[in-house]
Design a protein around this motif. Sequence first.
Motif, PDB file in Angstrom:
ATOM      1  N   LEU A   1       0.819  -1.207   0.000  1.00  0.00           N
ATOM      2  CA  LEU A   1       0.000   0.000   0.000  1.00  0.00           C
ATOM      3  C   LEU A   1       0.852   1.256   0.000  1.00  0.00           C
ATOM      4  O   LEU A   1       0.464   2.276  -0.552  1.00  0.00           O
ATOM      5  CB  LEU A   1      -0.948  -0.001   1.204  1.00  0.00           C
ATOM      6  N   ALA A   2       2.026   1.202   0.589  1.00  0.00           N
ATOM      7  CA  ALA A   2       2.912   2.365   0.618  1.00  0.00           C
ATOM      8  C   ALA A   2       3.497   2.651  -0.759  1.00  0.00           C
ATOM      9  O   ALA A   2       4.011   3.731  -0.995  1.00  0.00           O
ATOM     10  CB  ALA A   2       4.031   2.136   1.630  1.00  0.00           C
ATOM     11  N   ASP A   3       3.405   1.681  -1.650  1.00  0.00           N
ATOM     12  CA  ASP A   3       3.930   1.864  -2.999  1.00  0.00           C
ATOM     13  C   ASP A   3       3.006   2.690  -3.886  1.00  0.00           C
ATOM     14  O   ASP A   3       3.333   2.964  -5.026  1.00  0.00           O
ATOM     15  CB  ASP A   3       4.181   0.504  -3.660  1.00  0.00           C
ATOM     16  N   PHE A   4       1.839   3.073  -3.369  1.00  0.00           N
ATOM     17  CA  PHE A   4       0.887   3.850  -4.147  1.00  0.00           C
ATOM     18  C   PHE A   4       0.512   5.123  -3.410  1.00  0.00           C
ATOM     19  O   PHE A   4       0.592   5.197  -2.188  1.00  0.00           O
ATOM     20  CB  PHE A   4      -0.391   3.042  -4.419  1.00  0.00           C
ATOM     21  N   TYR A   5       0.085   6.127  -4.167  1.00  0.00           N
ATOM     22  CA  TYR A   5      -0.461   7.325  -3.555  1.00  0.00           C
ATOM     23  C   TYR A   5      -1.791   6.973  -2.909  1.00  0.00           C
ATOM     24  O   TYR A   5      -2.437   5.997  -3.275  1.00  0.00           O
ATOM     25  CB  TYR A   5      -0.678   8.426  -4.601  1.00  0.00           C
ATOM     26  N   SER A   6      -2.223   7.798  -2.001  1.00  0.00           N
ATOM     27  CA  SER A   6      -3.501   7.593  -1.335  1.00  0.00           C
ATOM     28  C   SER A   6      -4.617   7.511  -2.377  1.00  0.00           C
ATOM     29  O   SER A   6      -4.627   8.252  -3.358  1.00  0.00           O
ATOM     30  CB  SER A   6      -3.774   8.755  -0.384  1.00  0.00           C
ATOM     31  N   SER A   7      -5.561   6.644  -2.140  1.00  0.00           N
ATOM     32  CA  SER A   7      -6.700   6.510  -3.050  1.00  0.00           C
ATOM     33  C   SER A   7      -7.773   7.557  -2.748  1.00  0.00           C
ATOM     34  O   SER A   7      -8.840   7.541  -3.345  1.00  0.00           O
ATOM     35  CB  SER A   7      -7.290   5.105  -2.954  1.00  0.00           C
TER      36      SER A   7
ATOM     37  N   GLN B   1      -5.794   6.676 -10.972  1.00  0.00           N
ATOM     38  CA  GLN B   1      -5.064   7.938 -10.929  1.00  0.00           C
ATOM     39  C   GLN B   1      -4.341   8.199 -12.242  1.00  0.00           C
ATOM     40  O   GLN B   1      -4.316   9.337 -12.723  1.00  0.00           O
ATOM     41  CB  GLN B   1      -4.078   7.935  -9.757  1.00  0.00           C
ATOM     42  N   LYS B   2      -3.765   7.164 -12.823  1.00  0.00           N
ATOM     43  CA  LYS B   2      -3.095   7.332 -14.120  1.00  0.00           C
ATOM     44  C   LYS B   2      -4.068   7.835 -15.171  1.00  0.00           C
ATOM     45  O   LYS B   2      -3.759   8.737 -15.945  1.00  0.00           O
ATOM     46  CB  LYS B   2      -2.469   6.011 -14.574  1.00  0.00           C
ATOM     47  N   SER B   3      -5.238   7.263 -15.188  1.00  0.00           N
ATOM     48  CA  SER B   3      -6.255   7.669 -16.155  1.00  0.00           C
ATOM     49  C   SER B   3      -6.671   9.123 -15.936  1.00  0.00           C
ATOM     50  O   SER B   3      -6.771   9.900 -16.895  1.00  0.00           O
ATOM     51  CB  SER B   3      -7.467   6.746 -16.042  1.00  0.00           C
ATOM     52  N   LEU B   4      -6.914   9.500 -14.683  1.00  0.00           N
ATOM     53  CA  LEU B   4      -7.309  10.873 -14.372  1.00  0.00           C
ATOM     54  C   LEU B   4      -6.216  11.858 -14.769  1.00  0.00           C
ATOM     55  O   LEU B   4      -6.495  12.897 -15.382  1.00  0.00           O
ATOM     56  CB  LEU B   4      -7.611  11.010 -12.876  1.00  0.00           C
ATOM     57  N   ILE B   5      -4.976  11.538 -14.444  1.00  0.00           N
ATOM     58  CA  ILE B   5      -3.852  12.425 -14.747  1.00  0.00           C
ATOM     59  C   ILE B   5      -3.692  12.596 -16.247  1.00  0.00           C
ATOM     60  O   ILE B   5      -3.507  13.706 -16.747  1.00  0.00           O
ATOM     61  CB  ILE B   5      -2.562  11.907 -14.090  1.00  0.00           C
ATOM     62  N   ARG B   6      -3.762  11.498 -16.977  1.00  0.00           N
ATOM     63  CA  ARG B   6      -3.642  11.585 -18.436  1.00  0.00           C
ATOM     64  C   ARG B   6      -4.732  12.477 -19.023  1.00  0.00           C
ATOM     65  O   ARG B   6      -4.470  13.295 -19.906  1.00  0.00           O
ATOM     66  CB  ARG B   6      -3.730  10.196 -19.048  1.00  0.00           C
ATOM     67  N   THR B   7      -5.944  12.319 -18.548  1.00  0.00           N
ATOM     68  CA  THR B   7      -7.060  13.091 -19.077  1.00  0.00           C
ATOM     69  C   THR B   7      -6.867  14.580 -18.825  1.00  0.00           C
ATOM     70  O   THR B   7      -7.054  15.402 -19.727  1.00  0.00           O
ATOM     71  CB  THR B   7      -8.383  12.611 -18.446  1.00  0.00           C
ATOM     72  N   VAL B   8      -6.471  14.938 -17.611  1.00  0.00           N
ATOM     73  CA  VAL B   8      -6.276  16.353 -17.280  1.00  0.00           C
ATOM     74  C   VAL B   8      -5.095  16.930 -18.045  1.00  0.00           C
ATOM     75  O   VAL B   8      -5.177  18.028 -18.600  1.00  0.00           O
ATOM     76  CB  VAL B   8      -6.112  16.540 -15.756  1.00  0.00           C
ATOM     77  N   ILE B   9      -4.002  16.186 -18.121  1.00  0.00           N
ATOM     78  CA  ILE B   9      -2.830  16.685 -18.849  1.00  0.00           C
ATOM     79  C   ILE B   9      -3.154  16.888 -20.323  1.00  0.00           C
ATOM     80  O   ILE B   9      -2.777  17.901 -20.914  1.00  0.00           O
ATOM     81  CB  ILE B   9      -1.623  15.740 -18.665  1.00  0.00           C
ATOM     82  N   ARG B  10      -3.859  15.962 -20.909  1.00  0.00           N
ATOM     83  CA  ARG B  10      -4.232  16.115 -22.321  1.00  0.00           C
ATOM     84  C   ARG B  10      -5.098  17.350 -22.525  1.00  0.00           C
ATOM     85  O   ARG B  10      -4.964  18.051 -23.528  1.00  0.00           O
ATOM     86  CB  ARG B  10      -4.933  14.862 -22.813  1.00  0.00           C
ATOM     87  N   ALA B  11      -5.980  17.637 -21.571  1.00  0.00           N
ATOM     88  CA  ALA B  11      -6.825  18.834 -21.671  1.00  0.00           C
ATOM     89  C   ALA B  11      -5.969  20.097 -21.606  1.00  0.00           C
ATOM     90  O   ALA B  11      -6.181  21.031 -22.389  1.00  0.00           O
ATOM     91  CB  ALA B  11      -7.873  18.836 -20.560  1.00  0.00           C
ATOM     92  N   ILE B  12      -5.010  20.116 -20.687  1.00  0.00           N
ATOM     93  CA  ILE B  12      -4.123  21.284 -20.597  1.00  0.00           C
ATOM     94  C   ILE B  12      -3.313  21.426 -21.880  1.00  0.00           C
ATOM     95  O   ILE B  12      -3.179  22.535 -22.416  1.00  0.00           O
ATOM     96  CB  ILE B  12      -3.193  21.181 -19.369  1.00  0.00           C
ATOM     97  N   MET B  13      -2.795  20.329 -22.378  1.00  0.00           N
ATOM     98  CA  MET B  13      -1.991  20.375 -23.608  1.00  0.00           C
ATOM     99  C   MET B  13      -2.801  20.911 -24.783  1.00  0.00           C
ATOM    100  O   MET B  13      -2.300  21.703 -25.573  1.00  0.00           O
ATOM    101  CB  MET B  13      -1.446  18.978 -23.931  1.00  0.00           C
ATOM    102  N   ASP B  14      -4.049  20.455 -24.890  1.00  0.00           N
ATOM    103  CA  ASP B  14      -4.897  20.866 -26.014  1.00  0.00           C
ATOM    104  C   ASP B  14      -5.395  22.306 -25.889  1.00  0.00           C
ATOM    105  O   ASP B  14      -5.366  23.060 -26.860  1.00  0.00           O
ATOM    106  CB  ASP B  14      -6.110  19.938 -26.139  1.00  0.00           C
ATOM    107  N   LYS B  15      -5.854  22.676 -24.690  1.00  0.00           N
ATOM    108  CA  LYS B  15      -6.491  23.979 -24.500  1.00  0.00           C
ATOM    109  C   LYS B  15      -5.507  25.094 -24.160  1.00  0.00           C
ATOM    110  O   LYS B  15      -5.773  26.259 -24.444  1.00  0.00           O
ATOM    111  CB  LYS B  15      -7.545  23.884 -23.400  1.00  0.00           C
ATOM    112  N   HIS B  16      -4.399  24.731 -23.521  1.00  0.00           N
ATOM    113  CA  HIS B  16      -3.444  25.743 -23.048  1.00  0.00           C
ATOM    114  C   HIS B  16      -2.004  25.256 -23.238  1.00  0.00           C
ATOM    115  O   HIS B  16      -1.295  25.009 -22.265  1.00  0.00           O
ATOM    116  CB  HIS B  16      -3.699  26.068 -21.576  1.00  0.00           C
ATOM    117  N   PRO B  17      -1.574  25.123 -24.483  1.00  0.00           N
ATOM    118  CA  PRO B  17      -0.226  24.598 -24.725  1.00  0.00           C
ATOM    119  C   PRO B  17       0.879  25.442 -24.082  1.00  0.00           C
ATOM    120  O   PRO B  17       1.892  24.890 -23.643  1.00  0.00           O
ATOM    121  CB  PRO B  17      -0.101  24.572 -26.244  1.00  0.00           C
TER     122      PRO B  17
END
Length: 122
Positions: free
Chosen positions: A16-22, A78-94
Amino acid sequence: MLTRLISYVAILTLVLADFYSSRYDDFDIQPLLENDRVLIGYTKCFLDQGPCTPEAKDFKKAIPEAVETTCGKCTPKQKSLIRTVIRAIMDKHPEAWEQLVEKYDKNKNYRENFNRFIEGND
């Protein structure tokens, strides 16, 4: 029997310590994706250019390690959420994305691996 139980608890603790808090696995990212003002607000927080919500403060603390380890402690959600948000920033605010990259990977040590992570979908 007690020794075996203690061993299982120790192993579980290490795993459990190997992951960020859920805690934020069910964080609703729709407002970030649908409201540009909210997305910009989080981005400014991460860039030290604006105030942070309590959630944004927590996310901001994890950014350096997540970049360095290519989200190595992230759960699949978390990986899925991070990818989605990063892609939005990349697309909308490069330009903001470039500022984030410069801030969190100034020497370009992690950029190639992190870009592969962002493009992935595991």
